[in-house]
Design an enzyme around this catalytic site. Structure first.
Site, PDB file in Angstrom:
ATOM      1  N   TYR A  72       0.841  -1.208   0.000  1.00 15.96           N
ATOM      2  CA  TYR A  72       0.000   0.000   0.000  1.00 15.96           C
ATOM      3  C   TYR A  72       0.874   1.254   0.000  1.00 15.96           C
ATOM      4  O   TYR A  72       0.645   2.177  -0.772  1.00 15.96           O
ATOM      5  CB  TYR A  72      -0.916  -0.005   1.236  1.00 15.96           C
ATOM      6  CG  TYR A  72      -1.946   1.091   1.215  1.00 15.96           C
ATOM      7  CD1 TYR A  72      -3.223   0.862   0.722  1.00 15.96           C
ATOM      8  CD2 TYR A  72      -1.634   2.375   1.673  1.00 15.96           C
ATOM      9  CE1 TYR A  72      -4.165   1.878   0.682  1.00 15.96           C
ATOM     10  CE2 TYR A  72      -2.573   3.391   1.635  1.00 15.96           C
ATOM     11  CZ  TYR A  72      -3.847   3.144   1.145  1.00 15.96           C
ATOM     12  OH  TYR A  72      -4.771   4.136   1.105  1.00 15.96           O
TER      13      TYR A  72
ATOM     14  N   PHE B 193      -7.043  19.135 -25.179  1.00 16.88           N
ATOM     15  CA  PHE B 193      -7.784  17.922 -25.531  1.00 16.88           C
ATOM     16  C   PHE B 193      -9.156  18.010 -24.866  1.00 16.88           C
ATOM     17  O   PHE B 193      -9.340  18.777 -23.927  1.00 16.88           O
ATOM     18  CB  PHE B 193      -7.013  16.682 -25.068  1.00 16.88           C
ATOM     19  CG  PHE B 193      -7.756  15.416 -25.372  1.00 16.88           C
ATOM     20  CD1 PHE B 193      -7.975  15.027 -26.685  1.00 16.88           C
ATOM     21  CD2 PHE B 193      -8.284  14.631 -24.360  1.00 16.88           C
ATOM     22  CE1 PHE B 193      -8.707  13.882 -26.969  1.00 16.88           C
ATOM     23  CE2 PHE B 193      -9.007  13.491 -24.639  1.00 16.88           C
ATOM     24  CZ  PHE B 193      -9.220  13.117 -25.950  1.00 16.88           C
ATOM     25  N   ASP B 194     -10.143  17.228 -25.317  1.00 18.93           N
ATOM     26  CA  ASP B 194     -11.522  17.435 -24.824  1.00 18.93           C
ATOM     27  C   ASP B 194     -11.674  17.248 -23.304  1.00 18.93           C
ATOM     28  O   ASP B 194     -12.348  18.037 -22.653  1.00 18.93           O
ATOM     29  CB  ASP B 194     -12.559  16.623 -25.619  1.00 18.93           C
ATOM     30  CG  ASP B 194     -12.335  15.122 -25.623  1.00 18.93           C
ATOM     31  OD1 ASP B 194     -11.342  14.681 -25.032  1.00 18.93           O
ATOM     32  OD2 ASP B 194     -13.137  14.385 -26.217  1.00 18.93           O
TER      33      ASP B 194
ATOM     34  N   HIS C 296     -20.415  13.549 -27.152  1.00 19.79           N
ATOM     35  CA  HIS C 296     -20.186  12.431 -28.073  1.00 19.79           C
ATOM     36  C   HIS C 296     -20.194  11.064 -27.411  1.00 19.79           C
ATOM     37  O   HIS C 296     -20.499  10.072 -28.042  1.00 19.79           O
ATOM     38  CB  HIS C 296     -18.880  12.653 -28.838  1.00 19.79           C
ATOM     39  CG  HIS C 296     -17.695  12.876 -27.946  1.00 19.79           C
ATOM     40  ND1 HIS C 296     -17.540  13.993 -27.184  1.00 19.79           N
ATOM     41  CD2 HIS C 296     -16.619  12.104 -27.675  1.00 19.79           C
ATOM     42  CE1 HIS C 296     -16.413  13.923 -26.506  1.00 19.79           C
ATOM     43  NE2 HIS C 296     -15.838  12.776 -26.780  1.00 19.79           N
TER      44      HIS C 296
ATOM     45  N   ALA D 156       1.031  13.180 -23.394  1.00 18.87           N
ATOM     46  CA  ALA D 156       0.508  11.858 -23.746  1.00 18.87           C
ATOM     47  C   ALA D 156       1.289  11.217 -24.900  1.00 18.87           C
ATOM     48  O   ALA D 156       1.516  10.014 -24.909  1.00 18.87           O
ATOM     49  CB  ALA D 156      -0.972  11.969 -24.109  1.00 18.87           C
TER      50      ALA D 156
ATOM     51  N   LYS E 290      -1.010   6.121 -23.784  1.00 22.36           N
ATOM     52  CA  LYS E 290      -0.545   6.363 -25.163  1.00 22.36           C
ATOM     53  C   LYS E 290       0.939   5.995 -25.258  1.00 22.36           C
ATOM     54  O   LYS E 290       1.259   4.832 -25.407  1.00 22.36           O
ATOM     55  CB  LYS E 290      -0.760   7.840 -25.542  1.00 22.36           C
ATOM     56  CG  LYS E 290      -2.211   8.191 -25.855  1.00 22.36           C
ATOM     57  CD  LYS E 290      -3.001   8.519 -24.639  1.00 22.36           C
ATOM     58  CE  LYS E 290      -4.334   9.140 -24.931  1.00 22.36           C
ATOM     59  NZ  LYS E 290      -5.153   9.257 -23.721  1.00 22.36           N
TER      60      LYS E 290
ATOM     61  N   ASP F 250       1.206  18.614 -21.570  1.00 23.12           N
ATOM     62  CA  ASP F 250       0.349  17.434 -21.677  1.00 23.12           C
ATOM     63  C   ASP F 250       1.099  16.499 -22.616  1.00 23.12           C
ATOM     64  O   ASP F 250       1.111  16.685 -23.828  1.00 23.12           O
ATOM     65  CB  ASP F 250      -1.019  17.840 -22.248  1.00 23.12           C
ATOM     66  CG  ASP F 250      -1.929  16.646 -22.459  1.00 23.12           C
ATOM     67  OD1 ASP F 250      -1.423  15.504 -22.470  1.00 23.12           O
ATOM     68  OD2 ASP F 250      -3.140  16.849 -22.643  1.00 23.12           O
TER      69      ASP F 250
HETATM   70  N1  F0G Z   1      -4.479  14.599 -23.146  1.00 16.42           N
HETATM   71  C1  F0G Z   1      -4.472  14.168 -24.421  1.00 16.42           C
HETATM   72  C2  F0G Z   1      -3.678  14.898 -25.440  1.00 16.42           C
HETATM   73  C3  F0G Z   1      -5.237  13.046 -24.772  1.00 16.42           C
HETATM   74  O1  F0G Z   1      -5.227  12.647 -26.037  1.00 16.42           O
HETATM   75  C4  F0G Z   1      -5.969  12.369 -23.769  1.00 16.42           C
HETATM   76  C5  F0G Z   1      -6.782  11.210 -24.090  1.00 16.42           C
HETATM   77  C6  F0G Z   1      -5.924  12.861 -22.457  1.00 16.42           C
HETATM   78  C7  F0G Z   1      -5.163  13.965 -22.186  1.00 16.42           C
HETATM   79  C8  F0G Z   1      -6.708  12.203 -21.343  1.00 16.42           C
HETATM   80  O2  F0G Z   1      -6.122  11.012 -20.984  1.00 16.42           O
HETATM   81  O3  F0G Z   1      -7.821   9.243 -21.498  1.00 16.42           O
HETATM   82  O4  F0G Z   1      -5.904   8.812 -19.966  1.00 16.42           O
HETATM   83  O5  F0G Z   1      -7.750  10.271 -19.257  1.00 16.42           O
HETATM   84  N2  F0G Z   1      -7.041  10.860 -25.251  1.00 16.42           N
HETATM   85  C9  F0G Z   1      -7.742   9.681 -25.661  1.00 16.42           C
HETATM   86  C10 F0G Z   1      -7.956   9.734 -27.152  1.00 16.42           C
HETATM   87  C11 F0G Z   1      -8.974   9.384 -24.905  1.00 16.42           C
HETATM   88  O6  F0G Z   1      -8.693   8.877 -27.668  1.00 16.42           O
HETATM   89  O7  F0G Z   1      -7.374  10.591 -27.814  1.00 16.42           O
HETATM   90  P1  F0G Z   1      -6.951   9.767 -20.401  1.00 16.42           P
END
Ligand code: F0G
Length: 473
Positions: A87, A139-140, A463, A232, A273, A230
């Protein structure tokens, strides 16, 4: 000199072979979900024409996302067996922390269950009403988390980023002039951070140049605003810098990545990613006060700071993945495989965002289906047709994702795209050849694709749960 550079690009291979092969062999296989057209038609109807509501075993080739869908390596699986599930103070945490620190150089490393948890935590600490977060493009989920904290999320993409027909090397950049103008207009004290998304997923997976990062950091420093990365898809971004930016062709991708991080004061990562993990992420910061407050929220919602909502084995897989992804044979293949799909689509007469990105090809549905107006969701119409024709799953990035309903009035998104995201190390060239063949088939009868009507949609992140219907011809 040219030959020398070519050899470098080839890594240990000593001849400039034309075919870039998948740099792995397959140890474990998973069957694909074959269905008949009648079954797919029924699946679509039942899912209310939303591919997020389709069971994955009814999908033949899943290009919905490159997130959490990677094939892990034998070494990653081996590392998972070494996972320490204590833990507090698990050995796996220190392995993870070391890997993140070596890559980013940031002091405080917090694991989280996925990228959006890092976003939620950081915006809870730094956001709030009256604040504006500025980005090359949020990102969304990043936008949604910033807005949920009460602040404004402002995108300042580089000039030309929305001109999808004209290729350029670094269309993911932030507009530096607009950035300075925004800081002067809004006031530095109201801007808690500048978020640089690498690569820029919302605008085609396009990379950000080192020069743009360096200059953003200079401006940010001048005004006392931290830059948060960010990251990813940091490795794909670093590889594009090596390939495209003068002065980087002989540098190691790992060094390029380290330099990228040196221009930030922290990072949020979805390790689903560019860490080849099926789950996980991190928040890494230099500021002790932000880190302290973040840790408190981490404990509240994710878990103790040495596991942050993950199992010890996940931490191991991520730590290993962060190193594997910087392998230049892998990155050469990765970027080439996306270009290959792009070439096939161009030949099939399908307009795409040029140039293709690092993790996906984005089809320009507005241009491909000019007979469908944005309020008929051309991207979603194409997404449904790809599934109906051959069980291919893709995602709309257009008015369904970003359009809004303001006072009963439809406000379309600035683009109508369909993203074909390629999971890492999962599909082979024949799968991609098949996708291209399906597009050729659809291109011949594209004028018959119907507009879609939104029947039900949530106010935020519409979406994921929206229900739609094709309009009668
Ligand atoms: N930032 C970027 C640039 C992303 O593409 C994503 C997720 C996130 C943050 C959020 O990360 O999903 O681990 O919570 N992108 C996925 C996509 C969902 O399909 O592009 P997460």
């Amino acid at each position: 000199m040219a030959l020398f550079l070519k050899c470098l690009a080839l890594g240990p291979m000593d001849k400039p072979w034309k075919t870039i092969i998948e740099p792995f062999k397959i140890k474990t296989v998973e069957p694909l979900g074959f269905t008949t057209e009648a079954q797919r038609e029924a699946v679509l109807r039942e899912a209310c024409y939303n591919l997020f509501a389709v069971a994955a075993d009814k999908v033949l080739i899943d290009l919905l996302t490159d997130s959490g869908t990677s094939a892990m390596s034998a070494e990653q699986w081996a590392c998972m067996m070494r996972g320490d599930e204590s833990y507090a103070g698990a050995r796996s945490f220190f392995t993870f922390e070391g890997a993140v620190r070596r890559l980013t150089g940031y002091r405080y490393v917090m694991p989280v269950h996925q990228g959006r948890a890092a976003e939620r935590i950081l915006f809870s600490v730094t956001g709030g009403p009256g604040k504006t977060v500025v980005s090359n493009s949020h990102f969304d989920t990043t936008r949604a988390n910033a807005e949920a904290s009460g602040c404004v999320a402002l995108d300042l993409p580089a000039q030309g980023a929305l001109d999808f027909d004209t290729p350029a090397d670094f269309k993911g950049n932030i507009d530096l002039k607009a950035l300075e103008d925004a800081i002067r207009r809004i006031g530095a004290k109201n801007i808690p951070m500048i978020v640089m998304t690498l690569t820029n997923n919302s605008l085609g997976g396009q990379p950000v140049s080192m020069a743009n990062l360096r200059e953003t950091s200079r401006i940010a420093l001048h005004y006392g605003i931290p830059v948060i990365i960010d990251c990813a898809r940091f490795a794909e971004n670093a590889f594009f810098i090596k390939r495209r930016e003068p002065g980087f062709s002989s540098r190691k991708v790992s060094e390029i990545a380290q330099e990228m991080f040196s221009y930030g004061a922290g990072a949020m990562m979805s390790s689903k990613k560019d860490a080849f993990a099926n789950i996980g992420g991190f928040l890494a910061l230099n500021d002790p006060e932000w880190a302290k407050q973040s840790r408190e929220i981490l404990i509240l919602g994710e878990g103790f700071p040495t596991y942050g909502g993950l199992a010890g084995r996940d931490l191991e897989a991520i730590a290993r993945g962060l190193e594997e992804v910087l392998d230049e044979e892998y990155l050469t293949y990765r970027i080439r495989s996306i270009e290959y799909l792009a070439e096939g689509l161009r030949q099939a007469g399908v307009p795409i965002v040029e140039p293709p990105g690092g993790h996906a090809v984005y089809v320009n549905a507005k241009k491909f289906l000019p007979h469908i107006k944005p309020e008929g969701y051309p991207g979603q119409s194409l997404v449904c047709e790809l599934y109906r024709t051959a069980g291919i799953r893709a995602v709309e990035i257009g008015s369904l994702m970003f359009g809004r309903n303001q006072d009963g009035r439809f406000v379309p998104a600035s683009m109508e795209l369909v993203r074909l995201a390629i999971p890492r190390r999962v599909y082979t060239q024949s799968h991609i050849d098949f996708v291209i063949e399906v597009f050729r088939d659809i291109a011949r009868r594209k004028d018959l694709l119907p507009p879609m009507r939104l029947i039900e949609g949530a106010a935020r992140l519409t979406h994921f749960t929206a229900k739609l219907m094709p309009e009668p011809a």
